[in-house]
Design an enzyme around this catalytic site. Structure first.
Site, PDB file in Angstrom:
ATOM      1  N   TYR A   1      -9.839 -10.655  -6.210  1.00 58.10           N
ATOM      2  CA  TYR A   1      -8.846 -10.789  -7.276  1.00 58.10           C
ATOM      3  C   TYR A   1      -9.047 -12.047  -8.108  1.00 58.10           C
ATOM      4  O   TYR A   1      -8.596 -12.119  -9.240  1.00 58.10           O
ATOM      5  CB  TYR A   1      -7.438 -10.744  -6.695  1.00 58.10           C
TER       6      TYR A   1
ATOM      7  N   ARG B   1       0.853  -1.181   0.000  1.00 59.85           N
ATOM      8  CA  ARG B   1       0.000   0.000   0.000  1.00 59.85           C
ATOM      9  C   ARG B   1       0.895   1.239   0.000  1.00 59.85           C
ATOM     10  O   ARG B   1       2.055   1.185   0.431  1.00 59.85           O
ATOM     11  CB  ARG B   1      -0.883   0.033   1.237  1.00 59.85           C
TER      12      ARG B   1
ATOM     13  N   HIS C   1      -2.657   2.449  -6.153  1.00 57.62           N
ATOM     14  CA  HIS C   1      -3.206   1.179  -5.687  1.00 57.62           C
ATOM     15  C   HIS C   1      -3.392   0.193  -6.830  1.00 57.62           C
ATOM     16  O   HIS C   1      -3.471  -1.021  -6.607  1.00 57.62           O
ATOM     17  CB  HIS C   1      -4.539   1.431  -4.981  1.00 57.62           C
TER      18      HIS C   1
ATOM     19  N   HIS D   1      -4.019  -8.885   4.130  1.00 62.90           N
ATOM     20  CA  HIS D   1      -5.462  -8.846   4.349  1.00 62.90           C
ATOM     21  C   HIS D   1      -5.818  -9.692   5.567  1.00 62.90           C
ATOM     22  O   HIS D   1      -5.417 -10.852   5.661  1.00 62.90           O
ATOM     23  CB  HIS D   1      -6.216  -9.404   3.134  1.00 62.90           C
TER      24      HIS D   1
ATOM     25  N   LYS E   1      -1.959  -2.106   8.050  1.00 68.08           N
ATOM     26  CA  LYS E   1      -3.127  -1.549   8.727  1.00 68.08           C
ATOM     27  C   LYS E   1      -3.271  -2.161  10.123  1.00 68.08           C
ATOM     28  O   LYS E   1      -2.947  -3.326  10.338  1.00 68.08           O
ATOM     29  CB  LYS E   1      -4.393  -1.823   7.916  1.00 68.08           C
TER      30      LYS E   1
ATOM     31  N   ARG F   1      -0.750  -2.375  -6.806  1.00 67.72           N
ATOM     32  CA  ARG F   1      -1.019  -3.447  -5.843  1.00 67.72           C
ATOM     33  C   ARG F   1      -2.036  -4.442  -6.407  1.00 67.72           C
ATOM     34  O   ARG F   1      -1.875  -5.658  -6.278  1.00 67.72           O
ATOM     35  CB  ARG F   1      -1.529  -2.824  -4.543  1.00 67.72           C
TER      36      ARG F   1
END
Length: 302
Positions: free
Chosen positions: A283, A157, A248, A274, A181, A251
């Site tokens: 994806y 990210r 992004h 994730h 995150k 990514r």
């Protein structure tokens, strides 16, 4: 096995009492639907309808049932959220072996598929600098390449690139500690191009561009020698591409290319950082869509 909603509610310390009650109501509604569905499909008395018998198929059938009953999409999404919260807790506490809600969630609006860069777009960013960039200093080119290689080669990210510290980089073993995150750390491998670009930047470009009094141990700095921020990275990508390009997308392209190449979904989830496999599963749709377009464009009878 029972649903144990009192223990579940007590564990949800981060939400209000009203939200806890809503979660319990929605789980109860699902358990009642499950019991009725089981009762109508089997003559066995006392058939187990606890959480440990629930699988993805049942969750999907329930959400489909709600839709056919006329519930608004937002309402279905709320009910799905309650089930997801419950089964995450049930998996964490050993009440179920696997969270059956993974891959079955809905949302209040259609989710747009992430954009994957075409090969010529990647080439413009990584391989063929535009003529307008010919006057860039060597240090600036080295920095830009290192940032771009991390966005695509490691699927980071933008915020994660900006958060990299010198001590996070292990060029000897070609790996990187990433602060993602929720303050979650993960270790990702560095591609060969990314490792080479980083080495050049750290050995040469950063020494020239960084202002020691303000740069600290930030791996990347701006033209004023200060730590690079997310806005600067977005400008960097747009400038390099010669058009508006969301960083992004690099990514997204990283993840899609891995799946196209046969990578396991769980491995891609770990690389992307994730927490929910459902975030990674989008994806797979992108990958299938790309393959379908390849067939349509290339096969004479498509």
């Amino acid at each position: 096995m029972g649903w144990d909603l009192d223990t579940f509610a007590a564990s949800a310390a981060s939400v209000s009492e009203g939200t806890k009650a809503m979660y319990c109501r929605e789980v109860t509604a699902f358990s009642e639907w499950l019991a009725n569905t089981r009762a109508s499909s089997t003559a066995v008395v006392g058939w187990d309808t606890g959480p440990d018998v629930v699988d993805l198929r049942m969750i999907r059938r329930y959400l489909a049932y709600l839709s056919t009953e006329g519930y608004a999409r937002k309402t279905v999404a709320r009910k799905a959220t309650a089930l997801r919260r419950y089964f995450r807790w049930a998996e964490r506490t050993g009440r179920v072996a696997v969270d059956p809600t993974i891959g079955a969630m809905t949302s209040t609006r259609e989710r747009r598929l992430p954009r994957v860069l075409r090969s010529e777009e990647l080439g413009a960013l990584l391989d063929k600098p535009r003529t307008a960039l010919a006057d860039d200093s060597s240090a600036r080119r080295q920095r830009d390449m290192a940032v771009l290689e991390l966005l695509y080669g490691s699927g980071l990210r933008v915020s994660e690139v900006c958060a990299i510290r010198l001590g996070d980089i292990d060029l000897k073993h070609q790996r990187l500690i990433v602060n993602g995150k929720g303050s979650k750390q993960r270790v990702v491998p560095l591609s060969e191009p990314a490792a080479l670009a980083l080495a050049e930047w750290l050995d040469d470009g950063r020494r020239e561009m960084a202002d020691p009094s303000v740069a600290g141990d930030a791996a990347f700095v701006n033209l004023h020698g200060r730590p690079l921020n997310t806005q600067a990275v977005r400008r960097l990508v747009n400038r390099r591409a010669g058009t508006q390009t969301n960083p992004h997308a690099l990514r997204h392209t990283f993840a899609t290319h891995l799946l196209d190449g046969g990578a396991d979904l769980r491995q891609v989830q770990e690389l992307l950082g994730h927490s929910d496999l459902g975030s990674t599963q989008i994806y797979t749709h992108v990958s299938r869509d790309r393959l379908r377009r390849v067939v349509e464009d290339s096969h004479p009878r498509a």
